[in-house]
Every structure is written in structure tokens, then in C-alpha cells.
Design an enzyme around this catalytic site. Structure first.
Site, mmCIF file in Angstrom:
data_model
loop_
_atom_site.group_PDB
_atom_site.id
_atom_site.type_symbol
_atom_site.label_atom_id
_atom_site.label_comp_id
_atom_site.label_asym_id
_atom_site.label_seq_id
_atom_site.Cartn_x
_atom_site.Cartn_y
_atom_site.Cartn_z
ATOM 1 N N THR A 195 -5.559 1.056 -2.010
ATOM 2 C CA THR A 195 -4.579 0.133 -1.473
ATOM 3 C C THR A 195 -5.204 -1.304 -1.173
ATOM 4 O O THR A 195 -6.396 -1.204 -1.110
ATOM 5 C CB THR A 195 -3.835 0.633 -0.258
ATOM 6 O OG1 THR A 195 -5.000 0.969 0.661
ATOM 7 C CG2 THR A 195 -3.276 2.255 -0.610
ATOM 8 N N TYR A 218 -11.694 2.702 13.887
ATOM 9 C CA TYR A 218 -10.868 3.399 12.966
ATOM 10 C C TYR A 218 -10.689 4.818 13.193
ATOM 11 O O TYR A 218 -9.722 5.390 13.256
ATOM 12 C CB TYR A 218 -10.906 2.743 11.710
ATOM 13 C CG TYR A 218 -10.006 3.327 10.737
ATOM 14 C CD1 TYR A 218 -8.634 2.903 10.674
ATOM 15 C CD2 TYR A 218 -10.169 4.358 9.805
ATOM 16 C CE1 TYR A 218 -7.801 3.396 9.742
ATOM 17 C CE2 TYR A 218 -9.407 4.845 8.952
ATOM 18 C CZ TYR A 218 -7.927 4.508 8.939
ATOM 19 O OH TYR A 218 -7.069 4.613 7.995
ATOM 20 N N ASP A 234 7.585 -4.168 14.489
ATOM 21 C CA ASP A 234 6.321 -4.162 14.967
ATOM 22 C C ASP A 234 6.121 -3.099 15.634
ATOM 23 O O ASP A 234 6.542 -2.985 16.994
ATOM 24 C CB ASP A 234 5.827 -5.437 15.601
ATOM 25 C CG ASP A 234 4.631 -5.635 16.282
ATOM 26 O OD1 ASP A 234 3.609 -4.725 16.120
ATOM 27 O OD2 ASP A 234 4.114 -6.727 16.549
ATOM 28 N N VAL A 235 5.057 -2.077 15.490
ATOM 29 C CA VAL A 235 5.154 -0.748 16.122
ATOM 30 C C VAL A 235 4.242 -1.040 17.491
ATOM 31 O O VAL A 235 4.372 -0.113 18.279
ATOM 32 C CB VAL A 235 4.192 0.186 15.236
ATOM 33 C CG1 VAL A 235 5.161 0.643 14.028
ATOM 34 C CG2 VAL A 235 3.016 -0.063 14.769
ATOM 35 N N GLY A 290 0.724 -1.058 -0.041
ATOM 36 C CA GLY A 290 0.072 -0.080 0.137
ATOM 37 C C GLY A 290 0.791 1.159 -0.042
ATOM 38 O O GLY A 290 1.861 1.622 -0.697
ATOM 39 N N LYS A 295 -7.594 7.225 14.269
ATOM 40 C CA LYS A 295 -7.110 8.330 13.531
ATOM 41 C C LYS A 295 -7.221 9.572 14.024
ATOM 42 O O LYS A 295 -6.374 10.616 13.687
ATOM 43 C CB LYS A 295 -7.397 8.066 12.228
ATOM 44 C CG LYS A 295 -6.929 7.008 11.241
ATOM 45 C CD LYS A 295 -5.500 6.871 11.179
ATOM 46 C CE LYS A 295 -4.848 5.786 10.447
ATOM 47 N NZ LYS A 295 -3.403 5.999 10.093
#
Length: 223
Positions: free
Chosen positions: A177, A142, A54-55, A16, A146
Site C-alpha cells: 500500500t 507506530y 476525520d477520526v 490502500g 498499534k
């Protein structure tokens, strides 16, 4: 931010927007650490160094910062969308969105900012969404994550701007994406929006709103 000659790190670089950021940064003369939880899924390319990250794992973030101490540009792109409702959606999915999209991004900032501050230069690109400002039924978790990520970018900029580190908030609506493969709505071309983000970064912008839907979303808050 002078992109040519910079050393960049892109999170979520295996697909993406992350993959597109990696390609365009290399084309503009940067050296790129392409970071992903599974680096074996990354495309091999000149100028690109795979990096495990891996955040949501503090140890992984710390190891990445140690392995890439020369980074002066971070594109905080890694994110997930579980398409959850807030009232009756799965709370574990909502927590996962917040852990990745907000806390994961914050963890990366905290790991890489100190070296930039010490050098007195560097930049972060914080990738957010039009849903930072408008609700969308079925994606409440989500959107909330965000919205938090947007405020993260604004707050980090306020903390870092006098210390020589730039922060660009990059917001966009539906883009073509893997994350949006389920939907047949009109979508942005990833190449076009990423180019806009990097052009804004090179010009010293603090914010890039990639499309009309995103600009309308932000204006709607004041309405």
C-alpha cells in the site's frame, strides 16, 4: 456477520487497505459508506457513498454517525505511520500516531456501537499490525499505537460480545500500500489479505492473522 445486504462503513477508504475493503465489500453485496478526511479523493463506484470523516475530530465522528445511522459493520482502518523512535523521536508525531491509531479508532467505536447494541447486531473489524507484538527500530511510536489498538479490539469485544456485536481483530505485516511504498521488503497483496479478513468475518472468527510474519510475531510474545 452476513456481509451481503449489510451497510458498512470503512474509515481511511480513499487508498490502500481501505479502498480494497470498500471494493470487496461491494462485491460481496454490501452497501458502503467510504469515509475519508477528503471525500473528493474517493473513487466513485456503484454502491459506495462518500462520507467526510476525520477520526481525530470528535465533531466529525459524531456527524458521520448521525449521517449514517444504519451502519451495521464498521471497518476501523484509518491509520498513520510517522516512523518515529520513542527515545528521541518527535513527540508530536508519536502523539499523532496514538491519536489516530488508538483514540481515533476508539472514537469511531463509541459513536457507532450504541446503535448496533440497540439493534442487537453488528460488527467491527479492527485493523492492527504485526508490530502490535514485536518492536521495530524506527517505528516505535507506530508499534506502540498499534499495540494499544490491538488491546482496544480485545477489550471492546469483551464489552460487546454479550450484547450481540462482533469484533474481529485483523492483523497483518508489510502490505503493498502507499504506507509501505518506501520499503522494498516482501509485501502482502492487499486483495489477498482483505479477502482473508472478510472470510474470517463471515465465518464468525474473532481474529485473523493475515500472514506468516504476523503469526510469528504474535507467537513471539509467549516466547
Amino acid at each position: 456477520m452476513q456481509i451481503a445486504g449489510a451497510t458498512a462503513l470503512v474509515t481511511g477508504a480513499n487508498r490502500g487497505l481501505g479502498a480494497e475493503f470498500t471494493r470487496q465489500l461491494v462485491a460481496r453485496g454490501a452497501r458502503v459508506y467510504a469515509a475519508a478526511r477528503r471525500p473528493e479523493t474517493l473513487e466513485e463506484a456503484p454502491g459506495v457513498t462518500p462520507l467526510t470523516l476525520d477520526v481525530t475530530d470528535p465533531a466529525s465522528v459524531a456527524a458521520a454517525a448521525k449521517a449514517a445511522p444504519d451502519v451495521d459493520l464498521v471497518v476501523n482502518n484509518a491509520g498513520i505511520a510517522r516512523m518515529t523512535t520513542l527515545v528521541d523521536g518527535d513527540l508530536d508525531d508519536i502523539r499523532a500516531e496514538m491519536e489516530t491509531n488508538f483514540f481515533g479508532s476508539l472514537s469511531v467505536v463509541r459513536a457507532f456501537a450504541p446503535a448496533m447494541v440497540e439493534r442487537g447486531s453488528g460488527a467491527f473489524v479492527q485493523v492492527v499490525s504485526a508490530l502490535s507484538w514485536v518492536p521495530f527500530v524506527g517505528a516505535g511510536g507506530y508499534g506502540a499505537s498499534k499495540a494499544a489498538a490491538w488491546m482496544l479490539g480485545e477489550s471492546v469485544r469483551a464489552e460487546l460480545v454479550e450484547r450481540g456485536v462482533e469484533v474481529l481483530t485483523f492483523a497483518l505485516a508489510a502490505t503493498d500500500t502507499d504506507m509501505m511504498a518506501f520499503s522494498d521488503v516482501p509485501k502482502n497483496d492487499p486483495a489477498v489479505v482483505v479477502a482473508a479478513a472478510l472470510d474470517g468475518l463471515a465465518a464468525g472468527a474473532w481474529e485473523v492473522l493475515a500472514d506468516d510474519d504476523t503469526r510469528g510475531a504474535k507467537r513471539s510474545v509467549a516466547g
